[in-house]
Design a protein around this motif. Structure first.
Motif, mmCIF file in Angstrom:
data_model
loop_
_atom_site.group_PDB
_atom_site.id
_atom_site.type_symbol
_atom_site.label_atom_id
_atom_site.label_comp_id
_atom_site.label_asym_id
_atom_site.label_seq_id
_atom_site.Cartn_x
_atom_site.Cartn_y
_atom_site.Cartn_z
ATOM 1 N N ILE A 151 0.840 -1.207 0.000
ATOM 2 C CA ILE A 151 0.000 0.000 0.000
ATOM 3 C C ILE A 151 0.872 1.253 0.000
ATOM 4 C CG2 ILE A 151 -1.727 1.316 1.288
ATOM 5 C CD1 ILE A 151 -2.770 -1.347 2.369
ATOM 6 N N SER A 152 1.950 1.244 0.779
ATOM 7 C CA SER A 152 2.834 2.415 0.858
ATOM 8 C C SER A 152 3.545 2.659 -0.471
ATOM 9 C CB SER A 152 3.868 2.220 1.978
ATOM 10 O OG SER A 152 3.249 2.107 3.230
ATOM 11 N N ILE A 153 3.991 1.598 -1.128
ATOM 12 C CA ILE A 153 4.666 1.743 -2.424
ATOM 13 C C ILE A 153 3.695 2.291 -3.477
ATOM 14 C CG2 ILE A 153 5.674 0.447 -4.350
ATOM 15 C CD1 ILE A 153 7.015 -1.365 -2.281
ATOM 16 N N LEU A 154 2.484 1.757 -3.511
ATOM 17 C CA LEU A 154 1.498 2.228 -4.492
ATOM 18 C C LEU A 154 1.145 3.697 -4.257
ATOM 19 C CD1 LEU A 154 -0.928 -0.845 -4.695
ATOM 20 C CD2 LEU A 154 0.776 -0.116 -6.378
ATOM 21 N N ASN A 155 0.973 4.071 -3.001
ATOM 22 C CA ASN A 155 0.662 5.470 -2.687
ATOM 23 C C ASN A 155 1.817 6.392 -3.059
ATOM 24 O OD1 ASN A 155 -0.650 7.782 -1.177
ATOM 25 N ND2 ASN A 155 1.162 7.496 0.086
ATOM 26 N N SER A 156 3.033 5.994 -2.673
ATOM 27 C CA SER A 156 4.201 6.822 -2.970
ATOM 28 C C SER A 156 4.435 6.937 -4.468
ATOM 29 C CB SER A 156 5.438 6.213 -2.283
ATOM 30 O OG SER A 156 6.588 6.974 -2.554
ATOM 31 N N LEU A 157 4.261 5.832 -5.182
ATOM 32 C CA LEU A 157 4.467 5.835 -6.632
ATOM 33 C C LEU A 157 3.456 6.735 -7.333
ATOM 34 C CD1 LEU A 157 6.270 4.515 -8.803
ATOM 35 C CD2 LEU A 157 4.549 2.716 -8.999
ATOM 36 N N SER A 158 2.203 6.659 -6.921
ATOM 37 C CA SER A 158 1.163 7.466 -7.566
ATOM 38 C C SER A 158 1.391 8.954 -7.312
ATOM 39 C CB SER A 158 -0.214 7.041 -7.058
ATOM 40 O OG SER A 158 -0.320 7.233 -5.664
ATOM 41 N N GLU A 159 1.739 9.326 -6.066
ATOM 42 C CA GLU A 159 1.944 10.744 -5.763
ATOM 43 C C GLU A 159 3.190 11.294 -6.441
ATOM 44 O OE1 GLU A 159 0.665 12.666 -2.455
ATOM 45 O OE2 GLU A 159 0.125 10.917 -1.263
ATOM 46 N N SER A 160 4.247 10.484 -6.535
ATOM 47 C CA SER A 160 5.478 10.939 -7.194
ATOM 48 C C SER A 160 5.269 11.083 -8.696
ATOM 49 C CB SER A 160 6.615 9.954 -6.906
ATOM 50 O OG SER A 160 6.849 9.849 -5.521
ATOM 51 N N LEU A 161 4.560 10.148 -9.303
ATOM 52 C CA LEU A 161 4.302 10.232 -10.745
ATOM 53 C C LEU A 161 3.429 11.431 -11.094
ATOM 54 C CD1 LEU A 161 3.708 6.473 -11.683
ATOM 55 C CD2 LEU A 161 5.694 7.885 -12.221
ATOM 56 N N MET A 162 2.525 11.790 -10.178
ATOM 57 C CA MET A 162 1.673 12.952 -10.421
ATOM 58 C C MET A 162 2.472 14.250 -10.419
ATOM 59 S SD MET A 162 -1.351 12.012 -11.138
ATOM 60 C CE MET A 162 -2.213 13.576 -10.995
ATOM 61 N N VAL A 163 3.585 14.274 -9.719
ATOM 62 C CA VAL A 163 4.436 15.467 -9.711
ATOM 63 C C VAL A 163 5.114 15.638 -11.068
ATOM 64 C CG1 VAL A 163 6.521 16.497 -8.677
ATOM 65 C CG2 VAL A 163 4.814 15.424 -7.224
ATOM 66 N N LEU A 164 5.402 14.527 -11.744
ATOM 67 C CA LEU A 164 6.093 14.592 -13.036
ATOM 68 C C LEU A 164 5.262 15.287 -14.105
ATOM 69 C CD1 LEU A 164 7.668 11.001 -13.168
ATOM 70 C CD2 LEU A 164 8.769 13.148 -12.511
ATOM 71 N N ARG A 165 3.947 15.336 -13.923
ATOM 72 C CA ARG A 165 3.082 15.994 -14.914
ATOM 73 C C ARG A 165 3.037 17.506 -14.736
ATOM 74 N NH1 ARG A 165 -1.580 17.494 -12.362
ATOM 75 N NH2 ARG A 165 -2.624 17.961 -14.333
ATOM 76 N N ILE A 194 -5.579 18.317 -9.310
ATOM 77 C CA ILE A 194 -5.543 16.855 -9.151
ATOM 78 C C ILE A 194 -4.520 16.459 -8.098
ATOM 79 C CG2 ILE A 194 -5.095 14.676 -10.328
ATOM 80 C CD1 ILE A 194 -6.073 15.937 -12.901
ATOM 81 N N ASN A 195 -3.354 17.128 -8.115
ATOM 82 C CA ASN A 195 -2.321 16.823 -7.123
ATOM 83 C C ASN A 195 -2.794 17.113 -5.714
ATOM 84 O OD1 ASN A 195 -0.919 17.682 -9.803
ATOM 85 N ND2 ASN A 195 0.623 16.477 -8.715
ATOM 86 N N ASN A 196 -3.437 18.270 -5.549
ATOM 87 C CA ASN A 196 -3.936 18.631 -4.217
ATOM 88 C C ASN A 196 -5.008 17.656 -3.735
ATOM 89 O OD1 ASN A 196 -2.349 20.962 -3.716
ATOM 90 N ND2 ASN A 196 -3.648 22.164 -5.089
ATOM 91 N N MET A 197 -5.859 17.214 -4.648
ATOM 92 C CA MET A 197 -6.889 16.251 -4.272
ATOM 93 C C MET A 197 -6.271 14.914 -3.879
ATOM 94 S SD MET A 197 -9.708 17.791 -4.248
ATOM 95 C CE MET A 197 -10.764 16.378 -3.991
ATOM 96 N N MET A 198 -5.226 14.511 -4.597
ATOM 97 C CA MET A 198 -4.554 13.248 -4.261
ATOM 98 C C MET A 198 -3.883 13.329 -2.901
ATOM 99 S SD MET A 198 -2.859 11.457 -7.577
ATOM 100 C CE MET A 198 -2.395 10.113 -6.505
#
Length: 317
Positions: A151-165, A194-198
């Motif tokens: 769960i921690s990896i999925l959360n961290s991966l999703s939030e980090s990838l959203m920064v790349l956009r 979207i980032n703030n909502m995440m």
């Protein structure tokens, strides 16, 4: 730099805790000392738990995992900060910043989840002692830790990838000593809704959700203990929870204080200073809390030090 030119971001500036040159040696010495204490203290807890058969149970299995995560959590931010002070170079690459953000979110999430799992372990041990060995068997304990990681990896991966956009059109100066997610979002010149909502949903699910689990477990524990007429039983039950409850209170209060301070206007420096509490101070204090308030850990430390001295005598002989 125009919007959308993310590929042109060659480096970012970490402003740190202070711009005063005369304070840099003091900050360096202080953080180096805290980092060494954190690594040595948590590593000692892991070695003691692994080497002592009396501590091979679910409670100390989770504690060993928490100590490992605390070492990684502190190592994500402090070494880079120390290197920046030593070299007098505050730059960090864009890739390095995103990587640091990923691991910071990962280990912060693991801290939240492991503290929740540890409170559930105490709940089963105190409220359902006859079913404890069956409920918290090694397979279940391993599965709980594995779920925390997934769960921690999925959360961290999703939030980090959203920064790349995101696009950045100003000089990337981060008023922090590490690449903090909220600071990066605030510096973006593209749409960050979207980032703030995440971030909001992640905070609710991880922070509030795990805190609700901890509070539920301890409400059940207090209700069960208060129903026990034995004074000795009450003391034993509360003593086994005291260390964990102290760590939970320290971690949740300091992390909550950081997010409350970051919500206030013009509070970047205050947020950076407050972050020191749960990123550096709390992982440093955890080994002391568990060793000073836990009789089993004290006995294991004495046995471990005795074994180390015996081996040293044999080698010298």
């Amino acid at each position: 730099m125009g919007p959308g030119n993310d590929s042109q971001i060659s480096g970012l500036i970490l402003l740190g805790l202070s711009n005063k040159p005369e304070l840099q040696p003091l900050i360096f010495g202080l953080f180096l000392s805290m980092y060494l204490i954190t690594v040595f203290g948590n590593l000692l807890i892991i070695l003691v738990i692994c080497s002592d058969s009396h501590l091979h149970n679910p409670m100390y299995f989770f504690l060993a995992n928490l100590s490992f995560v605390d070492i990684c959590f502190t190592s994500t931010t402090v070494p880079k900060m120390l290197m920046n002070i030593q070299t007098q170079n505050k730059e960090i690459t864009y890739e390095g910043c995103v990587s640091q953000m990923f691991f910071f979110i990962l280990f912060a999430g693991l801290d939240f989840f492991l503290l929740t799992v540890m409170s559930y372990d105490r709940f089963v041990a105190i409220c359902h002692p006859l079913h404890y060995t069956v409920t918290m068997n090694p397979q279940v304990c391993g599965l709980l830790v594995l779920m925390c990681w997934i769960i921690s990896i999925l959360n961290s991966l999703s939030e980090s990838l959203m920064v790349l956009r995101l696009s950045f059109c100003t000089a990337m100066k981060i008023p922090h000593f590490f690449c903090e997610l909220n600071q990066m979002i605030q510096l973006a010149c593209s749409n960050t809704f979207i980032n703030n909502m995440m971030v909001f949903f992640a905070a609710v699910l991880l922070g509030v959700g795990s805190l609700a689990g901890v509070l539920y477990s301890y409400c059940k524990i207090i209700s069960s203990v208060c129903g026990n007429s034995s004074t000795q039983g009450k003391y034993k039950a509360f003593s086994t929870c005291a260390s964990h409850l102290s760590v939970v209170s320290l971690f949740y209060c300091t992390s909550l204080g950081v997010y409350l301070s970051s919500a206030a206007p013009q509070s970047s420096h205050a947020s950076a200073v407050a972050s020191v509490m749960y990123t550096v101070v709390t992982p440093m204090l955890n080994p002391f809390i568990y060793s000073l308030r836990n009789k089993d850990i004290k006995r294991a430390l004495i046995r471990f030090s005795g074994m180390a001295m015996m081996k040293g005598t044999i080698v010298l002989g």
